[in-house]
Design a protein around this motif. Sequence first.
Motif, PDB file in Angstrom:
ATOM      1  N   UNK A  94       0.841  -1.206   0.000  1.00  0.00           N
ATOM      2  CA  UNK A  94       0.000   0.000   0.000  1.00  0.00           C
ATOM      3  C   UNK A  94       0.873   1.251   0.000  1.00  0.00           C
ATOM      4  N   UNK A  95       1.930   1.243   0.807  1.00  0.00           N
ATOM      5  CA  UNK A  95       2.849   2.386   0.836  1.00  0.00           C
ATOM      6  C   UNK A  95       3.585   2.536  -0.484  1.00  0.00           C
ATOM      7  N   UNK A  96       3.980   1.420  -1.084  1.00  0.00           N
ATOM      8  CA  UNK A  96       4.674   1.455  -2.367  1.00  0.00           C
ATOM      9  C   UNK A  96       3.766   2.033  -3.451  1.00  0.00           C
ATOM     10  N   UNK A  97       2.502   1.628  -3.443  1.00  0.00           N
ATOM     11  CA  UNK A  97       1.554   2.173  -4.421  1.00  0.00           C
ATOM     12  C   UNK A  97       1.410   3.682  -4.238  1.00  0.00           C
ATOM     13  N   UNK A 102       2.622   9.448  -5.720  1.00  0.00           N
ATOM     14  CA  UNK A 102       3.092  10.780  -5.318  1.00  0.00           C
ATOM     15  C   UNK A 102       4.385  11.162  -6.033  1.00  0.00           C
ATOM     16  N   UNK A 103       5.350  10.230  -6.120  1.00  0.00           N
ATOM     17  CA  UNK A 103       6.589  10.563  -6.824  1.00  0.00           C
ATOM     18  C   UNK A 103       6.347  10.716  -8.320  1.00  0.00           C
ATOM     19  N   UNK A 107       7.317  13.920 -10.408  1.00  0.00           N
ATOM     20  CA  UNK A 107       8.151  13.813 -11.615  1.00  0.00           C
ATOM     21  C   UNK A 107       7.452  14.447 -12.813  1.00  0.00           C
ATOM     22  N   UNK A 108       6.157  14.212 -12.930  1.00  0.00           N
ATOM     23  CA  UNK A 108       5.400  14.802 -14.030  1.00  0.00           C
ATOM     24  C   UNK A 108       5.375  16.326 -13.923  1.00  0.00           C
ATOM     25  N   UNK A 142      -0.872   1.128 -10.597  1.00  0.00           N
ATOM     26  CA  UNK A 142      -0.876   1.358 -12.042  1.00  0.00           C
ATOM     27  C   UNK A 142      -0.883   2.834 -12.395  1.00  0.00           C
ATOM     28  N   UNK A 143      -1.614   3.632 -11.622  1.00  0.00           N
ATOM     29  CA  UNK A 143      -1.652   5.077 -11.855  1.00  0.00           C
ATOM     30  C   UNK A 143      -0.269   5.686 -11.640  1.00  0.00           C
ATOM     31  N   UNK A 144       0.421   5.246 -10.588  1.00  0.00           N
ATOM     32  CA  UNK A 144       1.774   5.734 -10.343  1.00  0.00           C
ATOM     33  C   UNK A 144       2.719   5.379 -11.475  1.00  0.00           C
ATOM     34  N   UNK A 145       2.622   4.147 -11.965  1.00  0.00           N
ATOM     35  CA  UNK A 145       3.447   3.762 -13.119  1.00  0.00           C
ATOM     36  C   UNK A 145       3.102   4.603 -14.344  1.00  0.00           C
ATOM     37  N   UNK A 146       1.821   4.877 -14.538  1.00  0.00           N
ATOM     38  CA  UNK A 146       1.402   5.705 -15.672  1.00  0.00           C
ATOM     39  C   UNK A 146       1.969   7.120 -15.560  1.00  0.00           C
ATOM     40  N   UNK A 147       1.950   7.699 -14.351  1.00  0.00           N
ATOM     41  CA  UNK A 147       2.546   9.019 -14.148  1.00  0.00           C
ATOM     42  C   UNK A 147       4.027   9.010 -14.522  1.00  0.00           C
TER      43      UNK A 147
END
Length: 158
Positions: A94-97, A102-103, A107-108, A142-147
């Motif tokens: 959960x923290x990793x997601x 957030x990162x 980055x974006x 998945x959203x974080x990876x997409x960002x």
Amino acid sequence: MHTQIVATRYFVFIFLALFAATQLPLYWVEYPDILDFPNHLARLHILIHLSESETLQQYYTLRHLKIGTNLAMEVIVPLLAKGMSLMLALKIFASLAMLLVTTGAVALGRVIHGQTSYLLLGVLFFAQNAMFQMGLLNYLFGLGLAFWLLAAWIYTQN
């Protein structure tokens, strides 16, 4: 140039400290107030212990591992659970997601504006949003990876 590196390191330090503060409630309690957390816990327990229990084998069958809605969790959490409790492994996921989201947003924002702004720390206000509270941890992963992928794509276009 040297002051920019120092400023970036300072930003990363502040970001990580504030991110850790947003994650404290998750680890403070035994069972987090995440709606789907018990379901994830039960599903992962079955996934990990299916081969060891005849009772579980009578009621459940494993589907072949394929791209699906819980793929990230089904791969990462059992690997983490080999060295720690399943509860802690799920909390770390959960923290990793949340860290990816957030990162990735930071980055974006940095790629779009061309510099790191302390306004980007505002993303931490939205770290524990409705998606997190509902337990849509794979969605957030998945959203974080997409960002991150969008930030990388924009960066390479420049």
